[in-house]
Design an enzyme around this catalytic site. Sequence first.
Site, mmCIF file in Angstrom:
data_model
loop_
_atom_site.group_PDB
_atom_site.id
_atom_site.type_symbol
_atom_site.label_atom_id
_atom_site.label_comp_id
_atom_site.label_asym_id
_atom_site.label_seq_id
_atom_site.Cartn_x
_atom_site.Cartn_y
_atom_site.Cartn_z
ATOM 1 N N CYS A 79 118.874 25.621 -78.769
ATOM 2 C CA CYS A 79 119.448 24.862 -79.882
ATOM 3 C C CYS A 79 119.933 25.765 -81.023
ATOM 4 O O CYS A 79 120.941 26.441 -80.858
ATOM 5 C CB CYS A 79 118.442 23.819 -80.340
ATOM 6 N N HIS A 169 115.960 21.344 -75.775
ATOM 7 C CA HIS A 169 114.636 21.904 -76.087
ATOM 8 C C HIS A 169 113.683 21.825 -74.900
ATOM 9 O O HIS A 169 112.851 20.913 -74.845
ATOM 10 C CB HIS A 169 114.020 21.118 -77.250
ATOM 11 N N GLU A 171 111.093 23.410 -74.393
ATOM 12 C CA GLU A 171 109.695 23.600 -74.827
ATOM 13 C C GLU A 171 109.038 22.268 -75.191
ATOM 14 O O GLU A 171 107.826 22.189 -75.318
ATOM 15 C CB GLU A 171 109.630 24.590 -76.008
HETATM 16 N N1 GLN Z 1 117.253 21.322 -83.010
HETATM 17 C C1 GLN Z 1 118.018 22.260 -83.484
HETATM 18 O O1 GLN Z 1 117.764 23.456 -83.339
HETATM 19 C C2 GLN Z 1 119.177 21.801 -84.309
HETATM 20 C C3 GLN Z 1 120.152 22.869 -84.701
HETATM 21 C C4 GLN Z 1 120.740 22.538 -86.063
HETATM 22 N N2 GLN Z 1 121.478 21.342 -86.051
HETATM 23 C C5 GLN Z 1 121.586 23.713 -86.556
HETATM 24 O O2 GLN Z 1 122.738 23.630 -86.664
HETATM 25 O O3 GLN Z 1 121.080 24.740 -86.834
#
Ligand code: GLN
Length: 199
Positions: A79, A169, A171
């Site tokens: 992410c 994610h 994890e």
């Molecule tokens: N769950 C996440 O890591 C979201 C990422 C977040 N929206 C960002 O731009 O950094």
Amino acid sequence: MKIGILAVQGAFAEHKTKLEKLGARCVELRKKEDLDGDFEGLVLPGGESTVQGKLLRELEMFEPLKEKIQAGMPVLATCAGVILLADHLSNDGHVYFGTMPVTVKRNAYGRQLGSFHTIREMKGIGQVPMTFIRAPYIEKCGEGAEVVAEVDGNIVAVKYKEQYGLAFHPELDEDDRIHEAFLNSVKKYAKKNSPNTWL
Ligand SMILES: NC(=O)CC[C@H](N)C(=O)O
């Protein structure tokens, strides 16, 4: 095997729990000195990429980490982590490590509706649960970057050299296979780079 987990902000604890369950030792990377340790793989967790990027600079961790990634250390980035690796963000002027030739769109599913769960195919692994939280997706892969999973036509997992970038994610789900695959690539990499490979 020892894994360094970036722990300045975000969902690092869940990665640690999973990796320790799989038998790896973990070190939380919170300050510059932590980067001197003998870890052989790196986890960049989810969280808020802008905050992580700012803290990495303030804590003087940015350059040494970038050097490790460029030198080929295996990375599991989830992410916000994949936002840090991307060499281009389509809706944000920042570039952080820029070590992965991909164009990433932040908050690609919209801020409110951006959280969902699904099960999709991941190359080399099979059907895996995927939890998305204000997730990015990968709009474009450059040379050498391989698409590993897609959801409804959007790329959500990429591999480039030893860097694995996931928009979701792993994890947070029960399934351990992605972390297992990551540990296997760390093992292979560590063996290749060990001074004792001739033994
Ligand atoms: N769950 C996440 O890591 C979201 C990422 C977040 N929206 C960002 O731009 O950094």
